[in-house]
Design a protein around this motif. Structure first.
Motif, PDB file in Angstrom:
ATOM      1  N   GLN A 306       0.724  -1.237   0.088  1.00  0.00           N
ATOM      2  CA  GLN A 306      -0.040   0.046   0.031  1.00  0.00           C
ATOM      3  C   GLN A 306       0.817   1.043  -0.031  1.00  0.00           C
ATOM      4  N   VAL A 307       0.832   2.127  -1.005  1.00  0.00           N
ATOM      5  CA  VAL A 307       1.572   3.287  -1.212  1.00  0.00           C
ATOM      6  C   VAL A 307       1.082   4.483  -1.183  1.00  0.00           C
ATOM      7  N   SER A 308       1.302   5.397  -0.191  1.00  0.00           N
ATOM      8  CA  SER A 308       0.556   6.650  -0.133  1.00  0.00           C
ATOM      9  C   SER A 308       1.776   7.905   0.142  1.00  0.00           C
ATOM     10  N   LEU A 309       1.292   9.270  -0.143  1.00  0.00           N
ATOM     11  CA  LEU A 309       2.139  10.094   0.070  1.00  0.00           C
ATOM     12  C   LEU A 309       1.901  11.105   1.061  1.00  0.00           C
ATOM     13  N   ASP A 310       2.876  11.246   1.777  1.00  0.00           N
ATOM     14  CA  ASP A 310       2.776  12.379   3.073  1.00  0.00           C
ATOM     15  C   ASP A 310       2.132  13.617   2.649  1.00  0.00           C
ATOM     16  N   PRO A 311       0.916  14.076   3.373  1.00  0.00           N
ATOM     17  CA  PRO A 311       0.125  14.998   2.923  1.00  0.00           C
ATOM     18  C   PRO A 311       1.222  16.297   2.984  1.00  0.00           C
ATOM     19  N   ALA A 312       2.333  16.442   3.819  1.00  0.00           N
ATOM     20  CA  ALA A 312       3.059  17.565   3.846  1.00  0.00           C
ATOM     21  C   ALA A 312       3.877  17.779   2.823  1.00  0.00           C
ATOM     22  N   LEU A 313       3.848  16.716   1.831  1.00  0.00           N
ATOM     23  CA  LEU A 313       4.855  16.847   0.613  1.00  0.00           C
ATOM     24  C   LEU A 313       3.868  17.015  -0.660  1.00  0.00           C
ATOM     25  N   LEU A 314       2.452  17.266  -0.543  1.00  0.00           N
ATOM     26  CA  LEU A 314       1.520  16.999  -1.495  1.00  0.00           C
ATOM     27  C   LEU A 314       1.765  18.233  -2.493  1.00  0.00           C
ATOM     28  N   GLU A 315       2.155  19.429  -2.252  1.00  0.00           N
ATOM     29  CA  GLU A 315       2.447  20.770  -2.924  1.00  0.00           C
ATOM     30  C   GLU A 315       3.618  20.493  -3.713  1.00  0.00           C
ATOM     31  N   GLN A 316       4.644  19.465  -3.405  1.00  0.00           N
ATOM     32  CA  GLN A 316       5.690  19.592  -4.182  1.00  0.00           C
ATOM     33  C   GLN A 316       5.743  18.568  -5.176  1.00  0.00           C
TER      34      GLN A 316
END
Length: 414
Positions: A306-316
């Motif tokens: 299961q792969v997800s992205l840290d919300p803190a890095l979403l804008e990058q």
């Protein structure tokens, strides 16, 4: 109703034939995923070769070991490159207009056959009538007419290996093994001997000879098998025949060895069939009270991720940026399985398996533990670069794990 099943089987074989790279070179199919994967393999090859050269310069890798490892890397790259179609189609291998019409009509019969199968569930009589109806005013060919048209085209333009290959597989699937044997021989007459799949056609000729001989392994069939294996020791069809012959003679150990060797280059349904044969041979040995050899290749490995992205890095990140998910040996760099997606696919769940191996000799099942990583590549290339975003889990067991591995992309590479 046998006509329907024969039609479905033939059409399936025809679809497979269109994927036969060296002989269907006139088709320019969209193979973006295959191209990307080949590029990944090339990039990984270069990266690993640089690593080996650095180790040699630093004195941590002997010259002989360097040469051995480099040879293995090159072999793996060549195995992958065998699937790549030639850049141009030789003039003598181009398909005539009549043959193109024939193949197109065969393809158009697929939806008609599918509709007939559906109607078979409640209207068998109507379906039988439809199947025996002669060609209508629309001019659509029957299967027999299409094959006859293809044979006429090949008689007029015999130097056409892809046409002979199509005809050979059609005859084989219809049970006309003698005609299939003769057509495969014609493929070899016109296919260059340095073509990557030349050995594969030789193996298929051995199969056709075997079935045309009422499934009897005589001297001629064995000679064809030996010639095939002299050219490619791991050719699947030839090794499969040797395994069948050994199994029928109750030499189950020999059958297992032949099929195990064939597994090195097999994947998909071919690999499943070989594993099924090995399992049957193991059962026969166990029933006879004889020792059953361990076959590591039978132990398939798979890891749910299961792969997800840290919300803190979403804008990058950008939704169209490339995402790589891969498994590699703990402390190693050569991927054992890899998948390519995009940021917009996150979050996602997938399964890494042996079928995703970069090379037959580098599979998940060959390791008890691996490292799982997911990386958003700013350059779109698999090599890590500063600014890429990554998440890693290590070590991860390749077997006996039911819960998915949770992988969060939360680091920025420096």
């Amino acid at each position: 109703m046998s006509t329907l099943w024969i039609g479905i089987a033939v059409l399936t074989l025809i679809a497979i034939a269109f994927m036969f790279a060296p002989v269907v070179r006139h088709q320019r199919l969209a193979r973006s995923e295959a191209t990307e994967r080949r590029q990944q393999n090339i990039d990984i090859f270069r990266e690993r070769l640089d690593e080996l050269e650095n180790e040699r310069r630093q004195g941590t890798l002997a010259e002989q070991e360097f040469a051995t490892l480099k040879l293995e890397l090159e072999r793996n790259l060549l195995i992958d490159a065998e699937d790549e179609p030639a850049a141009e189609t030789p003039k003598r291998a181009r398909v005539g207009q009549a043959q193109l019409v024939t193949v197109t009509l065969l393809a158009l019969m697929i939806p008609a056959a599918a509709l007939g199968l559906y109607n078979h569930l409640g209207r068998a009589a109507d379906l039988e009538i439809a199947l025996n109806t002669p060609p209508g005013s629309n001019g659509q060919m029957s299967m027999e007419q299409a094959i006859a048209s293809l044979e006429q085209e090949l008689a007029a333009n015999p130097e056409n290996p892809e046409g002979w290959y199509l005809l050979a597989n059609t005859h084989m699937n219809m049970g006309n093994y003698a005609a299939g044997r003769d057509a495969f021989a014609k493929v070899l007459d016109f296919l260059p001997q340095d073509a990557p799949q030349y050995a594969s056609v030789m193996g298929q000729l051995a199969q056709a000879m075997y079935f045309a001989n009422n499934a009897v392994m005589d001297a001629q069939v064995r000679e064809q098998i030996n010639a095939t294996l002299a050219l490619e020791p791991y050719e699947i069809a030839a090794l499969g025949l040797l395994g069948i012959d050994a199994f029928e003679q109750e030499n189950y150990l020999a059958a297992i060895e032949h099929w195990r060797k064939a597994l090195i280059n097999a994947d998909g349904t071919a690999a499943d069939s070989l594993r099924s044969g090995i399992a049957r041979a193991q059962e026969q040995l166990a029933a006879a009270g004889q020792p059953v050899p361990d076959v590591p290749e039978m132990n398939q490995a798979s890891i749910k991720v299961q792969v997800s992205l840290d919300p803190a890095l979403l804008e990058q990140v950008d939704p169209e940026q490339t995402l790589f998910i891969f498994a590699r040996p703990v402390g190693g760099r050569m991927p054992l399985a890899a998948v390519k997606r995009q940021v917009k696919d996150l979050p996602l769940e997938l399964e890494l398996t042996d079928a995703m191996a970069m090379a037959p000799q580098a599979r998940l099942s060959m390791h008890d533990q691996v490292e799982i990583s997911a990386r958003i590549s700013l350059s779109g290339q698999p090599q890590p670069q500063a600014g890429d975003l990554e998440g890693t889990q290590s070590p991860v067991a390749t077997r006996g794990r039911e819960a998915p591995v949770s992988l969060v992309i939360d680091q920025v590479l420096k």
